[in-house]
Motif scaffolding. Structure first.
Motif, PDB file in Angstrom:
ATOM      1  N   CYS A 144       2.806   2.163  -2.131  1.00  0.00           N
ATOM      2  CA  CYS A 144       2.835   2.649  -3.511  1.00  0.00           C
ATOM      3  C   CYS A 144       1.633   3.513  -3.853  1.00  0.00           C
ATOM      4  O   CYS A 144       1.621   4.181  -4.895  1.00  0.00           O
ATOM      5  CB  CYS A 144       2.909   1.458  -4.464  1.00  0.00           C
ATOM      6  SG  CYS A 144       4.278   0.325  -4.117  1.00  0.00           S
ATOM      7  N   PHE A 145       0.615   3.541  -2.996  1.00  0.00           N
ATOM      8  CA  PHE A 145      -0.622   4.264  -3.276  1.00  0.00           C
ATOM      9  C   PHE A 145      -0.752   5.558  -2.486  1.00  0.00           C
ATOM     10  O   PHE A 145      -1.629   6.370  -2.781  1.00  0.00           O
ATOM     11  CB  PHE A 145      -1.828   3.368  -2.975  1.00  0.00           C
ATOM     12  CG  PHE A 145      -1.944   2.184  -3.891  1.00  0.00           C
ATOM     13  CD1 PHE A 145      -2.816   2.202  -4.971  1.00  0.00           C
ATOM     14  CD2 PHE A 145      -1.169   1.047  -3.687  1.00  0.00           C
ATOM     15  CE1 PHE A 145      -2.913   1.115  -5.829  1.00  0.00           C
ATOM     16  CE2 PHE A 145      -1.268  -0.048  -4.536  1.00  0.00           C
ATOM     17  CZ  PHE A 145      -2.132  -0.014  -5.611  1.00  0.00           C
ATOM     18  N   LYS A 156       1.577   1.829  -9.945  1.00  0.00           N
ATOM     19  CA  LYS A 156       0.643   1.256  -8.974  1.00  0.00           C
ATOM     20  C   LYS A 156      -0.508   0.506  -9.636  1.00  0.00           C
ATOM     21  O   LYS A 156      -1.073  -0.421  -9.040  1.00  0.00           O
ATOM     22  CB  LYS A 156       0.098   2.343  -8.056  1.00  0.00           C
ATOM     23  CG  LYS A 156      -0.669   3.445  -8.768  1.00  0.00           C
ATOM     24  CD  LYS A 156      -1.051   4.553  -7.802  1.00  0.00           C
ATOM     25  CE  LYS A 156      -1.778   5.670  -8.530  1.00  0.00           C
ATOM     26  NZ  LYS A 156      -2.103   6.793  -7.623  1.00  0.00           N
ATOM     27  N   GLN A 157      -0.843   0.872 -10.860  1.00  0.00           N
ATOM     28  CA  GLN A 157      -1.925   0.185 -11.559  1.00  0.00           C
ATOM     29  C   GLN A 157      -1.608  -1.296 -11.745  1.00  0.00           C
ATOM     30  O   GLN A 157      -2.529  -2.126 -11.817  1.00  0.00           O
ATOM     31  CB  GLN A 157      -2.203   0.839 -12.911  1.00  0.00           C
ATOM     32  CG  GLN A 157      -3.465   0.338 -13.603  1.00  0.00           C
ATOM     33  CD  GLN A 157      -4.737   0.616 -12.803  1.00  0.00           C
ATOM     34  OE1 GLN A 157      -4.797   1.578 -12.022  1.00  0.00           O
ATOM     35  NE2 GLN A 157      -5.748  -0.221 -12.990  1.00  0.00           N
ATOM     36  N   VAL A 180      -3.004  -2.988  -8.849  1.00  0.00           N
ATOM     37  CA  VAL A 180      -4.465  -3.017  -8.925  1.00  0.00           C
ATOM     38  C   VAL A 180      -4.912  -4.163  -9.829  1.00  0.00           C
ATOM     39  O   VAL A 180      -5.808  -4.958  -9.470  1.00  0.00           O
ATOM     40  CB  VAL A 180      -5.024  -1.675  -9.454  1.00  0.00           C
ATOM     41  CG1 VAL A 180      -6.532  -1.766  -9.674  1.00  0.00           C
ATOM     42  CG2 VAL A 180      -4.690  -0.537  -8.493  1.00  0.00           C
ATOM     43  N   SER A 206       0.808  -1.218   0.000  1.00  0.00           N
ATOM     44  CA  SER A 206       0.000   0.000   0.000  1.00  0.00           C
ATOM     45  C   SER A 206       0.844   1.273   0.000  1.00  0.00           C
ATOM     46  O   SER A 206       0.336   2.357  -0.315  1.00  0.00           O
ATOM     47  CB  SER A 206      -0.948  -0.002   1.209  1.00  0.00           C
ATOM     48  OG  SER A 206      -0.234  -0.185   2.418  1.00  0.00           O
ATOM     49  N   GLU A 229      -6.809   6.862  -0.921  1.00  0.00           N
ATOM     50  CA  GLU A 229      -6.152   6.511  -2.187  1.00  0.00           C
ATOM     51  C   GLU A 229      -6.226   5.014  -2.483  1.00  0.00           C
ATOM     52  O   GLU A 229      -5.990   4.582  -3.621  1.00  0.00           O
ATOM     53  CB  GLU A 229      -4.670   6.915  -2.170  1.00  0.00           C
ATOM     54  CG  GLU A 229      -4.380   8.352  -1.801  1.00  0.00           C
ATOM     55  CD  GLU A 229      -3.997   8.500  -0.342  1.00  0.00           C
ATOM     56  OE1 GLU A 229      -2.956   9.111  -0.048  1.00  0.00           O
ATOM     57  OE2 GLU A 229      -4.758   7.996   0.509  1.00  0.00           O
ATOM     58  N   LEU A 230      -6.546   4.240  -1.459  1.00  0.00           N
ATOM     59  CA  LEU A 230      -6.621   2.787  -1.629  1.00  0.00           C
ATOM     60  C   LEU A 230      -7.959   2.348  -2.215  1.00  0.00           C
ATOM     61  O   LEU A 230      -8.197   1.145  -2.371  1.00  0.00           O
ATOM     62  CB  LEU A 230      -6.413   2.096  -0.273  1.00  0.00           C
ATOM     63  CG  LEU A 230      -5.063   2.345   0.406  1.00  0.00           C
ATOM     64  CD1 LEU A 230      -5.057   1.753   1.811  1.00  0.00           C
ATOM     65  CD2 LEU A 230      -3.931   1.748  -0.415  1.00  0.00           C
ATOM     66  N   HIS A 246       4.932   3.877  -7.235  1.00  0.00           N
ATOM     67  CA  HIS A 246       3.762   4.751  -7.329  1.00  0.00           C
ATOM     68  C   HIS A 246       3.391   4.982  -8.790  1.00  0.00           C
ATOM     69  O   HIS A 246       2.202   4.979  -9.154  1.00  0.00           O
ATOM     70  CB  HIS A 246       4.047   6.083  -6.643  1.00  0.00           C
ATOM     71  CG  HIS A 246       2.899   7.041  -6.668  1.00  0.00           C
ATOM     72  ND1 HIS A 246       1.821   6.932  -5.827  1.00  0.00           N
ATOM     73  CD2 HIS A 246       2.653   8.129  -7.442  1.00  0.00           C
ATOM     74  CE1 HIS A 246       0.962   7.905  -6.066  1.00  0.00           C
ATOM     75  NE2 HIS A 246       1.442   8.653  -7.051  1.00  0.00           N
TER      76      HIS A 246
END
Length: 393
Positions: A211-212, A235-236, A239, A209, A271-272, A232
């Motif tokens: 990175c978010f 980060k996708q 996801v 987390s 942001e999460l 960061h």
């Protein structure tokens, strides 16, 4: 932390594309039910703050002179953490023994960590980092309850202060130092794993987390390291990893294992949301740390399990025991103190049973968090709604 005395090993992290050997401890299996220990925010033992003379007088001169000071040196001068180290070390050691007692009683099959494995500024592949790995973890969690049990690890914000070198040490080097320490078959900060019983399966997905978190992208943040900047931007990828891991799983239960809390009594990391949306779509559960207390939150049908009481406990992180809003179901804190302890998870085909074990915190002639019988849970709740099945069904 005496950073000036660090001796980097010449091997460094020159493993290139090499992958660490597979963990020799097999994933646990069970018949009808399995018990896991959920914990985090524990790794204080072995940290030595930098000399006060350096922090008060030398560090400001270096910064004024335009000297680039490593993030870990700045963080190791944190005045609050300097004050905490004495009690934090005592609390971690006593809580480790407490976890062993409860896990002997409950027969914990494995340990699930939510990060912040080493305060104040993580570890890396040098002499000091190796010593801290043994003192703060490998030789800390010993005894029958811990023998031959996998630790499914995660990365927390204190683990990224040393940047990519620190993350690589934990994900790639540490599994070769102790078979219990596990970061997936590819030794990455994000991975998934399945635990199985005779008539159930649980899929856990671990995501970093850090990175978010948007504030970690600010240049003055001690967490604004090469690793965090890079992940960061990408980060996708995590996801989509989570989406794929859950979409392809037909597991009875699906659990996201991260460090930061989307819901909190301290700081909500909104942001999460892309990760939490996936959890909700799959009727999953979130297990996290970061706040140094234990709590249970529930929102829009999703349960959030805060496990962060295994090291230094902070009442303010649980709003000093005062619930904030209807999403707060339980806080392991009083007006003055948060509980040390951990959470157990009993998995069966019927339910997930989360039990919060708060330790009776007798220390230095006082009882800072009285618990009448700390071998019994202070709080528990169950999840009975199964996860949605994978897309290929």
């Amino acid at each position: 932390m005496p950073a000036m005395s660090r001796i980097a090993l010449t091997l460094g992290l020159t493993l290139g594309a090499a992958v660490a050997a597979p963990n020799s401890i097999p994933a646990p299996t069970a018949a009808e039910h399995m018990t896991l220990a959920l914990l985090g925010d524990y790794g204080w033992t072995g940290w030595q703050p930098l000399p006060l003379e350096f922090c008060k007088n030398v560090l400001p001169k270096l910064q004024s002179a335009g000297v680039t000071v490593p993030k870990e040196i700045v963080n190791d001068c944190d005045p609050g953490d300097r004050l905490a180290i004495g009690n934090a070390t005592i609390e971690e050691r006593r809580t480790a023994k407490y976890i062993e007692k409860v896990c002997l009683k409950k027969d914990c099959a494995a340990f699930v960590s939510v990060g912040d494995n080493f305060y104040d500024s993580g570890v890396a592949f040098h002499s000091e980092g190796i010593n801290r790995f043994y003192e703060g973890w490998a030789n800390m969690y010993v005894g029958k309850a811990f023998e031959g049990k996998r630790w499914y690890q995660a990365i927390g914000n204190h683990d990224v202060v040393t940047g990519k070198a620190g993350v690589d040490f934990q994900t790639r080097i540490a599994p070769l130092m102790d078979d219990r320490w596990y970061f997936g078959p590819e030794n990455k900060p994000y991975y998934s794993y399945d635990l199985k019983g005779s008539d159930w399966t649980a899929t856990f997905a671990v995501v970093d987390s850090d990175c978010f978190v948007n504030s970690y992208q600010k240049p003055d943040s001690v967490y604004n390291t090469d690793y965090v900047i890079e992940c960061h931007k990408d980060k996708q990828t995590q996801v989509e990893f989570l989406r794929k891991a859950f979409a392809e799983s037909d597991a009875t239960w699906k659990i996201l294992q991260i460090h930061h809390g989307f819901l909190s009594s301290s700081t909500n990391y909104t942001e999460l949301a892309p990760l939490i949306d996936i959890v909700r779509e799959n009727n999953g559960v979130v297990v996290n740390g970061h706040d140094h207390c234990m709590a249970h939150y529930e929102s829009e049908g999703t349960n959030f399990v805060l496990t962060g009481g295994a090291g230094y406990a902070q009442a303010g992180d649980c709003n000093n025991g005062v619930p904030l809003g209807p999403f707060t179901k339980w806080l392991g804190a009083s007006a003055d103190q948060a509980a040390n302890g951990f959470v157990t998870l009993d998995i069966s085909s019927k339910e997930l049973l989360f039990e919060y074990y708060a330790r009776d915190m007798k220390m230095k002639g006082a009882d800072y968090y009285p618990v009448a019988n700390d071998m019994m849970p202070s709080y528990n709740f169950t999840v009975t709604k199964h996860a949605t099945k994978g897309l290929h069904n």
